[in-house]
Motif scaffolding. Structure first.
Motif, short mmCIF file in Angstrom:
data_model
loop_
_atom_site.label_atom_id
_atom_site.label_comp_id
_atom_site.label_asym_id
_atom_site.label_seq_id
_atom_site.Cartn_x
_atom_site.Cartn_y
_atom_site.Cartn_z
N ALA A 116 0.84 -1.20 0.00
CA ALA A 116 0.00 0.00 0.00
C ALA A 116 0.87 1.26 0.00
N ARG A 117 1.97 1.19 0.78
CA ARG A 117 2.87 2.35 0.83
C ARG A 117 3.56 2.55 -0.51
N GLU A 118 3.97 1.45 -1.14
CA GLU A 118 4.60 1.53 -2.46
C GLU A 118 3.64 2.12 -3.48
N ALA A 119 2.36 1.71 -3.41
CA ALA A 119 1.37 2.23 -4.35
C ALA A 119 1.17 3.73 -4.16
N ALA A 120 1.15 4.18 -2.90
CA ALA A 120 0.98 5.60 -2.63
C ALA A 120 2.16 6.41 -3.16
N ILE A 121 3.39 5.86 -3.00
CA ILE A 121 4.58 6.53 -3.50
C ILE A 121 4.55 6.60 -5.02
N SER A 122 4.12 5.50 -5.66
CA SER A 122 4.03 5.46 -7.12
C SER A 122 3.05 6.51 -7.64
N ALA A 123 1.91 6.63 -6.95
CA ALA A 123 0.91 7.62 -7.36
C ALA A 123 1.47 9.04 -7.26
N ARG A 124 2.20 9.30 -6.14
CA ARG A 124 2.79 10.63 -5.96
C ARG A 124 3.85 10.91 -7.01
N GLU A 125 4.66 9.89 -7.33
CA GLU A 125 5.69 10.06 -8.35
C GLU A 125 5.07 10.35 -9.71
N SER A 126 3.94 9.69 -10.00
CA SER A 126 3.26 9.93 -11.28
C SER A 126 2.77 11.37 -11.37
N GLU A 127 2.24 11.88 -10.25
CA GLU A 127 1.78 13.27 -10.23
C GLU A 127 2.95 14.22 -10.49
N LEU A 128 4.12 13.91 -9.91
CA LEU A 128 5.28 14.76 -10.10
C LEU A 128 5.78 14.71 -11.54
N VAL A 129 5.68 13.53 -12.18
CA VAL A 129 6.08 13.40 -13.58
C VAL A 129 5.21 14.29 -14.45
N THR A 130 3.89 14.22 -14.23
CA THR A 130 2.96 15.03 -15.01
C THR A 130 3.23 16.51 -14.82
N LEU A 131 3.45 16.92 -13.57
CA LEU A 131 3.73 18.32 -13.27
C LEU A 131 5.03 18.76 -13.93
N PHE A 132 6.05 17.89 -13.88
CA PHE A 132 7.34 18.21 -14.47
C PHE A 132 7.21 18.42 -15.98
N SER A 133 6.45 17.54 -16.65
CA SER A 133 6.25 17.64 -18.10
C SER A 133 5.53 18.94 -18.45
N GLU A 134 4.50 19.29 -17.65
CA GLU A 134 3.76 20.52 -17.90
C GLU A 134 4.65 21.75 -17.72
N LEU A 135 5.51 21.72 -16.69
CA LEU A 135 6.42 22.84 -16.45
C LEU A 135 7.42 23.00 -17.59
N LEU A 136 7.93 21.87 -18.10
CA LEU A 136 8.87 21.93 -19.21
C LEU A 136 8.22 22.55 -20.45
N GLU A 137 6.98 22.13 -20.72
CA GLU A 137 6.28 22.67 -21.89
C GLU A 137 5.99 24.15 -21.72
N GLU A 138 5.59 24.55 -20.51
CA GLU A 138 5.30 25.96 -20.25
C GLU A 138 6.56 26.81 -20.37
N LYS A 139 7.68 26.28 -19.84
CA LYS A 139 8.94 27.02 -19.93
C LYS A 139 9.38 27.18 -21.37
N LYS A 140 9.17 26.13 -22.18
CA LYS A 140 9.53 26.18 -23.59
C LYS A 140 8.73 27.26 -24.32
N GLN A 141 7.42 27.34 -24.00
CA GLN A 141 6.58 28.36 -24.62
C GLN A 141 7.00 29.77 -24.21
N LEU A 142 7.32 29.93 -22.90
CA LEU A 142 7.73 31.24 -22.40
C LEU A 142 9.05 31.69 -23.03
N GLU A 143 9.99 30.75 -23.20
CA GLU A 143 11.26 31.10 -23.82
C GLU A 143 11.06 31.53 -25.27
N SER A 144 10.16 30.82 -25.96
CA SER A 144 9.88 31.17 -27.36
C SER A 144 9.25 32.55 -27.46
#
Length: 234
Positions: free
Chosen positions: A13-41
């Motif tokens: 259960a603890r591993e599953a909770a950590i995996s879910a949190r890591e997935s949220e961070l991956v999604t956030l990281f991808s969104e931030l990268l895309e936003e930064k790319k647009q801002l730089e452009s």
């Protein structure tokens, strides 16, 4: 034995909770990268417009335009930041909605559905039999070799159980085992929930516990990575 199972369930259960949190961070990281790319452009476009307007206003009305524009000095820190962002993007693998995975054991390739909505990966398991070996829980089960359409028996240590509640039915207790998965350049030992997936075309479903911060999924694509087999695996 009850206490051991309880502790293993708690760890899963603890591993599953950590995996879910890591997935949220991956999604956030991808969104931030895309936003930064647009801002730089946008910033580059704005600076070009300002430089063009500044050069035009500083020239006399009768003076011809210079054919050679002065180069704007680059900020080393911005260059370094852009390089780091590019490396981060290169490290993240883009996967399609369907991919071939190499599963070990038993050392075969399977077509798998890549599902970011699933927290844990699952694997087709037929004729499941749980037993004890040296006081530890094990399970043997069969999967279908897609090349020969014959059953292959696998024996693995049971790492825990999960309960799945379906609508208007009793909850089902499913065993969890660990297997090695290779997909492109990704090579991970992950947990699988064992379930009869005979009615599905893909015997394996790969969830967020494999993807984590390693990959993002483009469902419009399929089979983007070369198929790994026993002969060409590293």
């Amino acid at each position: 034995m009850f206490e051991l199972n309880r502790r293993e369930d708690a760890l899963i259960a603890r591993e599953a909770a950590i995996s879910a949190r890591e997935s949220e961070l991956v999604t956030l990281f991808s969104e931030l990268l895309e936003e930064k790319k647009q801002l730089e452009s946008q910033q580059i476009q704005l600076e070009n417009q300002i430089n063009t307007a500044s050069r035009t206003n500083s020239l006399p009305a009768s003076a011809p335009l210079s054919r050679t524009a002065a180069k704007k000095p680059q900020n080393p820190s911005n260059k370094s930041s852009a390089s780091q962002n590019k490396r981060a993007q290169d490290d993240i693998t883009i996967l399609g909605g369907l991919e071939y995975i190499y599963l070990e054991p038993p050392g075969i390739s399977l077509s798998a559905r890549i599902d970011t909505g699933a927290q844990t990966s699952s694997l087709n398991a037929l004729d499941m039999v749980e037993f004890e070996r040296d006081g530890k829980p094990y399970i043997k089960f069969n999967i279908i070799d897609p090349e020969t359409n014959e059953k292959i028996e696998i024996t693995r240590r049971v790492r825990g159980h999960t309960k799945i509640k379906k609508h208007k039915t009793e909850s089902q207790r499913r065993p969890i085992v660990q297997l090695r998965v290779k997909l492109g350049k990704l090579d991970e030992q992950i947990s699988f929930t064992l379930i009869d997936r005979s009615k599905f075309e893909q015997q394996a479903l790969i969830g967020r516990n494999f993807l984590r911060d390693l990959a993002v999924v483009d469902v419009s694509k399929e089979f983007t990575k070369p198929k790994t087999t026993r002969d060409n695996q590293q």
